[in-house]
Scaffold this motif. Structure first.
Motif, PDB file in Angstrom:
ATOM      1  N   LEU A   1      13.659   9.634   3.685  1.00 29.02           N
ATOM      2  CA  LEU A   1      12.846   8.295   4.397  1.00 29.02           C
ATOM      3  C   LEU A   1      13.202   6.929   4.414  1.00 29.02           C
ATOM      4  O   LEU A   1      13.966   6.733   3.487  1.00 29.02           O
ATOM      5  CB  LEU A   1      11.236   8.605   3.857  1.00 29.02           C
ATOM      6  CG  LEU A   1      10.813   9.875   3.568  1.00 29.02           C
ATOM      7  CD1 LEU A   1       9.420   9.835   3.135  1.00 29.02           C
ATOM      8  CD2 LEU A   1      10.503  10.362   5.248  1.00 29.02           C
ATOM      9  N   PRO A   2      12.548   6.360   5.426  1.00 28.98           N
ATOM     10  CA  PRO A   2      13.051   4.860   5.753  1.00 28.98           C
ATOM     11  C   PRO A   2      12.731   4.261   4.226  1.00 28.98           C
ATOM     12  O   PRO A   2      11.654   4.250   3.785  1.00 28.98           O
ATOM     13  CB  PRO A   2      12.456   4.464   6.722  1.00 28.98           C
ATOM     14  CG  PRO A   2      12.332   5.475   7.559  1.00 28.98           C
ATOM     15  CD  PRO A   2      12.014   6.727   6.808  1.00 28.98           C
ATOM     16  N   GLY A   3      13.676   3.453   3.700  1.00 21.21           N
ATOM     17  CA  GLY A   3      13.451   2.706   2.209  1.00 21.21           C
ATOM     18  C   GLY A   3      13.705   3.595   1.200  1.00 21.21           C
ATOM     19  O   GLY A   3      13.833   2.871  -0.097  1.00 21.21           O
ATOM     20  N   GLU A   4      14.084   5.000   1.378  1.00 21.50           N
ATOM     21  CA  GLU A   4      14.259   5.770   0.011  1.00 21.50           C
ATOM     22  C   GLU A   4      15.538   5.689  -0.308  1.00 21.50           C
ATOM     23  O   GLU A   4      16.536   5.461   0.535  1.00 21.50           O
ATOM     24  CB  GLU A   4      13.998   7.033   0.339  1.00 21.50           C
ATOM     25  CG  GLU A   4      14.091   8.068  -0.785  1.00 21.50           C
ATOM     26  CD  GLU A   4      13.908   9.535  -0.372  1.00 21.50           C
ATOM     27  OE1 GLU A   4      13.653  10.319  -1.097  1.00 21.50           O
ATOM     28  OE2 GLU A   4      13.345   9.877   0.863  1.00 21.50           O
TER      29      GLU A   4
ATOM     30  N   LYS B   1      15.229   0.643   7.040  1.00 26.21           N
ATOM     31  CA  LYS B   1      13.994   0.552   7.625  1.00 26.21           C
ATOM     32  C   LYS B   1      14.139   0.131   8.744  1.00 26.21           C
ATOM     33  O   LYS B   1      14.965  -1.036   9.198  1.00 26.21           O
ATOM     34  CB  LYS B   1      13.017  -0.227   6.960  1.00 26.21           C
ATOM     35  CG  LYS B   1      12.584   0.386   5.556  1.00 26.21           C
ATOM     36  CD  LYS B   1      11.403  -0.657   4.775  1.00 26.21           C
ATOM     37  CE  LYS B   1      11.023  -0.069   3.501  1.00 26.21           C
ATOM     38  NZ  LYS B   1       9.955  -0.892   3.001  1.00 26.21           N
ATOM     39  N   SER B   2      13.677   0.780   9.796  1.00 24.85           N
ATOM     40  CA  SER B   2      13.711  -0.091  11.405  1.00 24.85           C
ATOM     41  C   SER B   2      12.861  -1.162  11.505  1.00 24.85           C
ATOM     42  O   SER B   2      11.734  -1.414  10.810  1.00 24.85           O
ATOM     43  CB  SER B   2      13.187   1.082  12.184  1.00 24.85           C
ATOM     44  OG  SER B   2      12.926   0.539  13.643  1.00 24.85           O
ATOM     45  N   SER B   3      13.632  -2.051  11.840  1.00 25.83           N
ATOM     46  CA  SER B   3      12.886  -3.404  12.445  1.00 25.83           C
ATOM     47  C   SER B   3      11.854  -3.264  13.365  1.00 25.83           C
ATOM     48  O   SER B   3      11.093  -4.244  13.603  1.00 25.83           O
ATOM     49  CB  SER B   3      13.782  -4.575  12.781  1.00 25.83           C
ATOM     50  OG  SER B   3      14.439  -3.948  14.091  1.00 25.83           O
ATOM     51  N   GLN B   4      11.800  -2.075  13.804  1.00 32.41           N
ATOM     52  CA  GLN B   4      10.706  -1.972  15.131  1.00 32.41           C
ATOM     53  C   GLN B   4       9.510  -1.318  14.561  1.00 32.41           C
ATOM     54  O   GLN B   4       8.459  -1.014  15.475  1.00 32.41           O
ATOM     55  CB  GLN B   4      11.384  -0.979  16.292  1.00 32.41           C
ATOM     56  CG  GLN B   4      12.386  -1.740  16.867  1.00 32.41           C
ATOM     57  CD  GLN B   4      12.340  -3.148  17.274  1.00 32.41           C
ATOM     58  OE1 GLN B   4      11.192  -3.268  17.986  1.00 32.41           O
ATOM     59  NE2 GLN B   4      12.993  -4.140  17.180  1.00 32.41           N
TER      60      GLN B   4
ATOM     61  N   SER C   1       6.519  -6.244   2.557  1.00 34.47           N
ATOM     62  CA  SER C   1       6.833  -5.376   1.301  1.00 34.47           C
ATOM     63  C   SER C   1       5.733  -4.862   0.541  1.00 34.47           C
ATOM     64  O   SER C   1       4.263  -5.487   0.936  1.00 34.47           O
ATOM     65  CB  SER C   1       7.874  -6.285   0.551  1.00 34.47           C
ATOM     66  OG  SER C   1       7.450  -7.390   0.062  1.00 34.47           O
ATOM     67  N   ASN C   2       5.785  -4.217  -0.400  1.00 31.80           N
ATOM     68  CA  ASN C   2       4.805  -3.655  -1.305  1.00 31.80           C
ATOM     69  C   ASN C   2       5.108  -4.167  -2.768  1.00 31.80           C
ATOM     70  O   ASN C   2       6.148  -4.122  -3.143  1.00 31.80           O
ATOM     71  CB  ASN C   2       4.398  -2.383  -1.061  1.00 31.80           C
ATOM     72  CG  ASN C   2       4.457  -1.824   0.267  1.00 31.80           C
ATOM     73  OD1 ASN C   2       3.401  -2.382   0.808  1.00 31.80           O
ATOM     74  ND2 ASN C   2       5.327  -0.884   0.930  1.00 31.80           N
ATOM     75  N   LYS C   3       4.088  -4.283  -3.528  1.00 30.44           N
ATOM     76  CA  LYS C   3       3.973  -4.282  -5.123  1.00 30.44           C
ATOM     77  C   LYS C   3       3.253  -3.244  -5.509  1.00 30.44           C
ATOM     78  O   LYS C   3       1.927  -3.004  -5.309  1.00 30.44           O
ATOM     79  CB  LYS C   3       3.462  -5.569  -5.383  1.00 30.44           C
ATOM     80  CG  LYS C   3       3.888  -5.811  -7.030  1.00 30.44           C
ATOM     81  CD  LYS C   3       3.443  -6.998  -7.537  1.00 30.44           C
ATOM     82  CE  LYS C   3       3.430  -7.067  -9.197  1.00 30.44           C
ATOM     83  NZ  LYS C   3       2.695  -8.306  -9.681  1.00 30.44           N
ATOM     84  N   LEU C   4       3.709  -2.136  -6.150  1.00 32.66           N
ATOM     85  CA  LEU C   4       3.080  -1.026  -6.689  1.00 32.66           C
ATOM     86  C   LEU C   4       2.251  -1.401  -7.986  1.00 32.66           C
ATOM     87  O   LEU C   4       2.736  -2.070  -8.807  1.00 32.66           O
ATOM     88  CB  LEU C   4       4.170  -0.043  -6.951  1.00 32.66           C
ATOM     89  CG  LEU C   4       3.442   1.427  -7.294  1.00 32.66           C
ATOM     90  CD1 LEU C   4       2.706   1.832  -5.911  1.00 32.66           C
ATOM     91  CD2 LEU C   4       4.496   2.477  -7.654  1.00 32.66           C
ATOM     92  N   LEU C   5       1.125  -1.213  -8.020  1.00 32.71           N
ATOM     93  CA  LEU C   5       0.275  -1.581  -9.327  1.00 32.71           C
ATOM     94  C   LEU C   5      -0.067  -0.245 -10.054  1.00 32.71           C
ATOM     95  O   LEU C   5      -0.181  -0.141 -11.226  1.00 32.71           O
ATOM     96  CB  LEU C   5      -1.101  -2.020  -8.592  1.00 32.71           C
ATOM     97  CG  LEU C   5      -1.069  -3.322  -7.935  1.00 32.71           C
ATOM     98  CD1 LEU C   5      -2.664  -3.905  -7.605  1.00 32.71           C
ATOM     99  CD2 LEU C   5      -0.400  -4.527  -8.775  1.00 32.71           C
TER     100      LEU C   5
ATOM    101  N   VAL D   1       9.468   3.022   0.111  1.00 30.33           N
ATOM    102  CA  VAL D   1       9.216   4.021   1.204  1.00 30.33           C
ATOM    103  C   VAL D   1       7.816   3.702   1.701  1.00 30.33           C
ATOM    104  O   VAL D   1       6.992   3.347   0.980  1.00 30.33           O
ATOM    105  CB  VAL D   1       9.385   5.568   0.628  1.00 30.33           C
ATOM    106  CG1 VAL D   1       8.891   6.547   1.773  1.00 30.33           C
ATOM    107  CG2 VAL D   1      10.508   5.913   0.041  1.00 30.33           C
ATOM    108  N   SER D   2       7.871   3.925   3.141  1.00 24.34           N
ATOM    109  CA  SER D   2       6.434   3.730   3.756  1.00 24.34           C
ATOM    110  C   SER D   2       5.414   4.934   3.632  1.00 24.34           C
ATOM    111  O   SER D   2       6.076   6.120   3.767  1.00 24.34           O
ATOM    112  CB  SER D   2       6.787   3.576   5.294  1.00 24.34           C
ATOM    113  OG  SER D   2       5.583   3.675   6.043  1.00 24.34           O
ATOM    114  N   LEU D   3       4.494   4.498   2.954  1.00 24.62           N
ATOM    115  CA  LEU D   3       3.515   5.849   2.869  1.00 24.62           C
ATOM    116  C   LEU D   3       3.293   6.632   4.084  1.00 24.62           C
ATOM    117  O   LEU D   3       3.184   7.944   4.324  1.00 24.62           O
ATOM    118  CB  LEU D   3       2.134   5.208   2.525  1.00 24.62           C
ATOM    119  CG  LEU D   3       0.895   6.490   2.331  1.00 24.62           C
ATOM    120  CD1 LEU D   3       1.314   7.405   1.216  1.00 24.62           C
ATOM    121  CD2 LEU D   3      -0.326   5.622   1.889  1.00 24.62           C
TER     122      LEU D   3
END
Length: 246
Positions: A25-28, A72-75, A103-107, A167-169
């Protein structure tokens, strides 16, 4: 084409096919060169050449000290709670078109059972397992929103093996055939407690946040997502619209 070039081309095609099939997946992060060489029974030089070509062609990206990842696609559209592809929401003050890097920060993550509130929200029985995912959504490393997302584990049995800081959920849910595309949304203003203010880095005089409750359904009408989103009103603006005549 010599033998080494042919092997490199085959490895490259295999990786591209796995990206197209949503296996990567994108980001994986993809497997390391050593593991890919063992997987395909080839030398590491051929694997390295294939990865070099995919990096140059912008399918992959290398991050020093971390590994090689699917670019990851910029679109991609922004997905901050309901601030995503739905017509009833718009991400007005901060979007990628304005140069904002999301971006994401996982808690935290975990499996829940016997939690009546979340089971009711997802239309599940008390004995069915729910996967929880708690994240801070960032724009240019600034906190924009805090999200608590819950999905039925029966539809996403391998979700625990994915790293949702990269990875995007929604890319993951789409790869499983359960992308949320229809939403029920409730929004209100809410007073932020100390913990929420800390997560969102609010000033002492900033005490109000947007609270949005999202229930998402896939294309078959299956309930696949329940999310509670708390966002900074100084950073995000949410607008709800209706069709003419409704």
């Amino acid at each position: 084409m010599n033998k080494n070039q042919d092997i490199t081309a085959q490895i490259k095609e295999t990786i591209l096919n796995r990206i197209a099939a949503h296996e990567y997946l994108p980001g994986e992060m993809i497997p390391c060169e050593r593991d890919l060489a063992a997987m395909y029974h080839v030398g590491r030089a051929a694997v390295r050449a294939a990865i070099d070509e995919l990096v140059n062609q912008r399918y992959l990206v290398r991050i020093q000290g971390s590994g090689t990842f699917v670019r990851k696609s910029s679109q991609n559209k922004v997905a901050l709670g309901v601030l995503n592809e739905t017509k009833n929401a718009s991400f007005t003050s901060l979007v990628r078109n304005f140069g904002i890097e999301l971006s994401n920060k996982l808690l935290g993550t975990g499996i829940l059972t016997n939690r009546k509130f979340y089971a009711d929200r997802l239309g599940l029985s008390l004995t069915e397992e729910i996967y929880g995912l708690h994240r801070i959504r960032l724009g240019n490393q600034e906190p924009l929103a805090l999200e608590y997302t819950y999905v039925p584990l029966k539809y996403f049995p391998d979700i625990g093996s994915y790293h949702f800081e990269r990875v995007s959920l929604y890319d993951y849910m789409d790869s499983k055939g359960h992308l949320p595309i229809h939403f029920q949304e409730t929004m209100m203003m809410q007073t932020a407690g100390d913990k929420l203010r800390s997560y969102l880095q609010l000033q002492e005089d900033e005490t109000i946040v947007n609270y949005i409750e999202i229930i998402g359904y896939d294309s078959q009408g299956t309930l696949v997502e329940y999310t509670e989103s708390y966002s900074r009103p100084d950073k995000l603006e949410v607008r709800f619209v209706t069709d003419a005549g409704e």
